[in-house]
Design a protein around this motif. Sequence first.
Motif, mmCIF file in Angstrom:
data_model
loop_
_atom_site.group_PDB
_atom_site.id
_atom_site.type_symbol
_atom_site.label_atom_id
_atom_site.label_comp_id
_atom_site.label_asym_id
_atom_site.label_seq_id
_atom_site.Cartn_x
_atom_site.Cartn_y
_atom_site.Cartn_z
ATOM 1 N N CYS A 1 -24.604 22.953 65.992
ATOM 2 C CA CYS A 1 -23.160 22.796 66.186
ATOM 3 C C CYS A 1 -22.872 21.695 67.201
ATOM 4 O O CYS A 1 -21.930 20.900 67.028
ATOM 5 C CB CYS A 1 -22.541 24.112 66.648
ATOM 6 N N VAL A 2 -23.668 21.642 68.263
ATOM 7 C CA VAL A 2 -23.514 20.574 69.263
ATOM 8 C C VAL A 2 -23.808 19.222 68.624
ATOM 9 O O VAL A 2 -23.050 18.255 68.787
ATOM 10 C CB VAL A 2 -24.440 20.827 70.466
ATOM 11 N N VAL B 1 -27.710 25.880 76.055
ATOM 12 C CA VAL B 1 -27.252 25.813 74.657
ATOM 13 C C VAL B 1 -25.861 26.421 74.498
ATOM 14 O O VAL B 1 -24.963 25.768 73.942
ATOM 15 C CB VAL B 1 -28.281 26.453 73.703
ATOM 16 N N PRO B 2 -25.609 27.656 74.950
ATOM 17 C CA PRO B 2 -24.238 28.164 74.796
ATOM 18 C C PRO B 2 -23.210 27.372 75.606
ATOM 19 O O PRO B 2 -22.063 27.219 75.164
ATOM 20 C CB PRO B 2 -24.325 29.621 75.263
ATOM 21 N N ALA B 3 -23.613 26.851 76.773
ATOM 22 C CA ALA B 3 -22.676 26.042 77.556
ATOM 23 C C ALA B 3 -22.330 24.749 76.819
ATOM 24 O O ALA B 3 -21.162 24.342 76.749
ATOM 25 C CB ALA B 3 -23.276 25.729 78.930
ATOM 26 N N ALA B 4 -23.338 24.099 76.253
ATOM 27 C CA ALA B 4 -23.101 22.865 75.504
ATOM 28 C C ALA B 4 -22.311 23.145 74.239
ATOM 29 O O ALA B 4 -21.417 22.379 73.861
ATOM 30 C CB ALA B 4 -24.430 22.199 75.158
ATOM 31 N N LYS B 5 -22.643 24.245 73.579
ATOM 32 C CA LYS B 5 -21.923 24.601 72.354
ATOM 33 C C LYS B 5 -20.453 24.842 72.681
ATOM 34 O O LYS B 5 -19.556 24.393 71.949
ATOM 35 C CB LYS B 5 -22.567 25.839 71.737
ATOM 36 N N PHE B 6 -20.172 25.515 73.773
ATOM 37 C CA PHE B 6 -18.794 25.755 74.186
ATOM 38 C C PHE B 6 -18.050 24.443 74.409
ATOM 39 O O PHE B 6 -16.977 24.213 73.848
ATOM 40 C CB PHE B 6 -18.767 26.587 75.470
ATOM 41 N N TRP B 7 -18.635 23.550 75.207
ATOM 42 C CA TRP B 7 -17.887 22.388 75.671
ATOM 43 C C TRP B 7 -17.848 21.248 74.652
ATOM 44 O O TRP B 7 -16.787 20.710 74.357
ATOM 45 C CB TRP B 7 -18.468 21.899 76.986
ATOM 46 N N VAL B 8 -18.987 20.873 74.116
ATOM 47 C CA VAL B 8 -19.027 19.724 73.213
ATOM 48 C C VAL B 8 -18.201 19.982 71.961
ATOM 49 O O VAL B 8 -17.459 19.108 71.504
ATOM 50 C CB VAL B 8 -20.481 19.363 72.854
ATOM 51 N N THR B 9 -18.306 21.176 71.405
ATOM 52 C CA THR B 9 -17.552 21.452 70.182
ATOM 53 C C THR B 9 -16.054 21.496 70.447
ATOM 54 O O THR B 9 -15.252 21.196 69.545
ATOM 55 C CB THR B 9 -18.003 22.776 69.532
ATOM 56 N N LYS B 10 -15.656 21.864 71.650
ATOM 57 C CA LYS B 10 -14.225 21.874 71.971
ATOM 58 C C LYS B 10 -13.687 20.472 72.234
ATOM 59 O O LYS B 10 -12.490 20.228 72.074
ATOM 60 C CB LYS B 10 -13.954 22.784 73.174
ATOM 61 N N ARG B 11 -14.538 19.575 72.644
ATOM 62 C CA ARG B 11 -14.098 18.203 72.881
ATOM 63 C C ARG B 11 -13.965 17.415 71.578
ATOM 64 O O ARG B 11 -13.295 16.381 71.529
ATOM 65 C CB ARG B 11 -15.078 17.484 73.813
ATOM 66 N N CYS B 12 -14.582 17.902 70.536
ATOM 67 C CA CYS B 12 -14.601 17.151 69.283
ATOM 68 C C CYS B 12 -13.212 16.943 68.666
ATOM 69 O O CYS B 12 -12.855 15.801 68.342
ATOM 70 C CB CYS B 12 -15.532 17.848 68.284
ATOM 71 N N PRO B 13 -12.386 17.986 68.490
ATOM 72 C CA PRO B 13 -11.084 17.747 67.849
ATOM 73 C C PRO B 13 -10.197 16.732 68.564
ATOM 74 O O PRO B 13 -9.670 15.823 67.908
ATOM 75 C CB PRO B 13 -10.451 19.150 67.808
ATOM 76 N N PRO B 14 -10.008 16.811 69.884
ATOM 77 C CA PRO B 14 -9.148 15.789 70.510
ATOM 78 C C PRO B 14 -9.712 14.383 70.425
ATOM 79 O O PRO B 14 -8.954 13.410 70.306
ATOM 80 C CB PRO B 14 -9.022 16.260 71.965
ATOM 81 N N VAL B 15 -11.039 14.243 70.465
ATOM 82 C CA VAL B 15 -11.640 12.915 70.318
ATOM 83 C C VAL B 15 -11.354 12.351 68.933
ATOM 84 O O VAL B 15 -10.940 11.192 68.775
ATOM 85 C CB VAL B 15 -13.163 12.978 70.576
ATOM 86 N N VAL B 16 -11.564 13.160 67.898
ATOM 87 C CA VAL B 16 -11.384 12.685 66.527
ATOM 88 C C VAL B 16 -9.917 12.356 66.261
ATOM 89 O O VAL B 16 -9.592 11.336 65.628
ATOM 90 C CB VAL B 16 -11.921 13.728 65.524
ATOM 91 N N VAL B 17 -9.010 13.195 66.728
ATOM 92 C CA VAL B 17 -7.584 12.939 66.514
ATOM 93 C C VAL B 17 -7.153 11.657 67.226
ATOM 94 O O VAL B 17 -6.409 10.843 66.671
ATOM 95 C CB VAL B 17 -6.751 14.144 66.993
ATOM 96 N N GLU B 18 -7.606 11.450 68.460
ATOM 97 C CA GLU B 18 -7.248 10.226 69.182
ATOM 98 C C GLU B 18 -7.837 8.995 68.502
ATOM 99 O O GLU B 18 -7.197 7.931 68.437
ATOM 100 C CB GLU B 18 -7.740 10.308 70.624
ATOM 101 N N ALA B 19 -9.053 9.130 67.984
ATOM 102 C CA ALA B 19 -9.662 8.008 67.272
ATOM 103 C C ALA B 19 -8.862 7.657 66.020
ATOM 104 O O ALA B 19 -8.681 6.481 65.697
ATOM 105 C CB ALA B 19 -11.104 8.350 66.900
#
Length: 537
Positions: free
Chosen positions: A295-296, A370-388
Amino acid sequence: MTNQAPPLVGYDVFTADRALTEAVERHVAPRVRDEALAELSALGRACGSAQVQEWGAQANGNPPVLRTHDRYGHRVDEVDFHPAWHRLLGKGVSARLTQAWVRPGGHVRRAAGFLMWTQAEAGTCCPLSMTHAAVPALRADPALAGEWVPRLTSEVYDRELRPARLKAGALFGMGMTEKQGGSDVRANTTAARPLAEDGAYALTGHKWFCSAPMSDGFLVLAQAPGGLTCFLVPRVLEDGTRNVFLLQRLKDKLGNRSNASAEVEFDGTWARRVGEEGRGVRTIIEMVAATRLDCVLGSAGLMRQAVAQAVHHCAHREAFGGKLVDKPLMRNVLADLAIESEAATTLALRLAAAWDDGSEQERALLRLAVPAAKFWVTKRCPPVVVEAAECLGGNGYVEESGLPRLVRESPLNSIWEGAGNVQALDVLRALRREPQALDAYLREVGRARGADHRLDAAIKNLLTELADLEGVEARARRLVERIALVFQGALLVRYAPPAVADAFCASRLGGDGGAAFGTLPHTLDLASVVERARPVP
């Protein structure tokens, strides 16, 4: 036709991604490095090719179709896919995206390939991920592992439904959640009745989400007499007959349209126990950890593709008397997005390297990271993609640009394999029960202390938060966010160019940035950050 960016096609997705290539060079042993780089470059050229991009669009535009019965009324429970889906899945298998466990540097090499393949079409990554992740769970039973692992790590994609012994390659799916329980898998009601045959059971119940329903086998959880237990459900039995695997319907999903996710009923379905009765969660937990890392990686791949498209567009598009990429405000936005993408990639590949290492300290690090990265990286994905997408203006809102597909895909990895609260609670569980996990994490981030004063202050503040775990659940998300950010900052300070590390520490750790992208301090070397992220075909 003037002032239009050319399609981003016909390029090497791997070598155009400096953060990714540098991570592979850093983490893969010298004896296999040249081989790994050549292999990944070949896959990168495929990912960037017009042919594979067309397959991705075709697979996404023609979702799978459920066939419960044949023309005569016989139950068949099959899913029909567009030919492009099979071409993509076959390419992913032949690219060794299920072979991490059986070759040197396998996890880093596969992680890089998986991150790239997500950019071609994320839907096919689900069966590739499930198949890869099933291996450690199956190893709880040496006999099952001996039968299945060689097929799961094969380079052959065999789409026909037949007994595993007749197949050169096989794929796996997974079914854990049920209507009444969701993430609380201990609330599962599927019953497992022991049969006369040793280790065999008959399952009765349902699964609300079954991933990749046309796979050859599935790992599922069910209630045996001794408690919640892990089982292997083959799609086809040894005598060639179909197992009872009743597909009720396919999920109509926001994104991930090319991939099938099903509701399935078991009615006396034959299954083989994996591991001990009553220890199903412990048996399957390694599979869950592996899919969470995917997922990350998947989110990092989506971010990278979105940023690549945005930078490519702005490098060619002119407005207000010059290239968009040279406009200070647009450059700030692109740099901010590029930093988020690089931080995600760098963290994901570091975790893959920990799997390759396999030492007790690295395994302890994974239990927290792993759970910390899964929490944060996956949550950062939508705003990055929308801004792009916004960087392309109205063009980014049009399906032909490919950005809407990325936007629809972007929330997926945060929801699958345990949503944000589940990941936060898993981090708390590791902090409370496994002090060696926190020790490994602090030792890792401590390697960067003294290199940046903002990182040092962030580490100090994190230690203060960790010292008081009283009533921590209500602030768990805040804590896990800081754990992930400090880890990313420490890695970038050690490995990224100074311009990237400086911008990350200033904005993410030092508070010198706003809530929206494009609010980096204007005094930073943003031009270097953007140029580093540019995918030059």
